[in-house]
Enzyme design. Structure first.
Site, PDB file in Angstrom:
ATOM      1  N   ARG A 133      37.434  27.235  33.676  1.00 28.19           N
ATOM      2  CA  ARG A 133      37.187  28.428  32.858  1.00 28.19           C
ATOM      3  C   ARG A 133      37.564  28.220  31.401  1.00 28.19           C
ATOM      4  O   ARG A 133      37.385  29.146  30.593  1.00 28.19           O
ATOM      5  CB  ARG A 133      38.024  29.593  33.410  1.00 28.19           C
ATOM      6  N   ARG A 140      39.202  44.520  45.486  1.00 30.95           N
ATOM      7  CA  ARG A 140      40.201  43.893  44.621  1.00 30.95           C
ATOM      8  C   ARG A 140      40.733  44.880  43.597  1.00 30.95           C
ATOM      9  O   ARG A 140      39.966  45.647  43.011  1.00 30.95           O
ATOM     10  CB  ARG A 140      39.564  42.708  43.897  1.00 30.95           C
TER      11      ARG A 140
END
Ligand code: ADP
Ligand code: ADP
Ligand code: ZN
Length: 219
Positions: free
Chosen positions: A88, A161
């Site tokens: 990332r 989540r």
């Protein structure tokens, strides 16, 4: 074969990785899943990562690269790796080169899932997974065939989540734009990036990925 699925949160990386695992015996290496497991287990890594993840910011490069290395070491040399949500940052991309080289592995493809940002909030706020097997679903786009029962394992408990809310998604998108999108040129220079339309139906996205990997996939 080792591949990276690259795209912003909600692009469909996890969905497509799960399909490649089921159909072609590859292994999904999701740093998000590893971090959530660490948070749940209350390990030192989990304790460090929890608040960062809740804010939608990035966990340190050293932590996630160590997790990836450890996971790769549990795999046989023949199993293909799908990197989902890693790398990332530029530092992670560089670390991955070293991690792969040290294990005699080579990066075959980077598949970029190209999506409209406007669609991502709806994708993420509607996302849920089976609490037993982790299969991904969506309130509007992929419901279990029998309501309340997981297609894959028959489980009846599902979870969402804590970071899949609109405010956090905005931060995660900003992180993607600032830190993750800039790593694409590294791989473009090596000629291994293929862009796939992530706005297409899930099956079409899968078919497009399978065409890219066709030469190397185990049927
Ligand atoms: P990522 O791993 O990139 O964050 P996911 O694979 O979890 O994304 O997908 C986010 C949500 O969008 C999930 O609920 C999933 O069911 C749904 N989704 C994934 N791909 C598509 C698609 N091509 N069209 C519509 N919804 C999708
Ligand atoms: P999504 O694909 O929906 O963006 P992930 O499950 O990949 O979500 O990641 C959830 C969170 O875990 C991220 O917002 C970030 O805080 C952390 N995380 C996951 N992978 C990495 C990574 N490679 N580097 C830094 N932080 C990460
Ligand atoms: Zn299940």
């Amino acid at each position: 074969m080792n591949i990276i699925l690259l795209g912003p949160p909600g692009a469909g990386k996890g969905t497509q990785a799960q399909r490649l695992v089921e159909r072609h015996g590859m292994r999904q290496l999701s740093t998000g899943d590893m971090l959530r497991a660490a948070v749940k287990a209350g390990t030192p890594v989990g304790l460090q990562a929890k608040a960062v993840m809740e804010r939608g910011e990035l966990v340190s490069d050293a932590i996630v690269s160590a997790l990836i290395g450890e996971e790769l070491d549990t795999m046989g040399p023949a199993a293909g790796a799908i990197f989902d949500g890693y790398p990332r940052t530029a530092a992670q991309a560089e670390a991955l080169d070293g991690i792969l080289a040290a294990r005699g592995r080579k990066l075959g493809h980077v598949i970029e899932l190209d999506v409209d940002e406007d669609a991502l909030v709806a994708r993420i706020t509607g996302r849920f997974t089976c609490a037993t097997c982790g299969k991904g679903y969506h309130d509007s786009f992929e419901q279990p065939r029998a309501p309340g029962v997981c297609d894959k394992c028959g489980g009846t408990e599902f979870k969402r989540r804590p970071d899949d809310n609109e405010e956090t998604v905005r931060t995660r998108l900003a992180e993607y734009r600032a830190k993750t999108a800039p790593i694409l040129p590294i791989y473009e220079a090596r000629g291994i990036v293929t862009r796939v339309n992530g706005m297409a139906e899930m099956d079409h996205v899968t078919a497009a990925i399978e065409r890219i990997l066709a030469k190397e996939l185990i049927p």
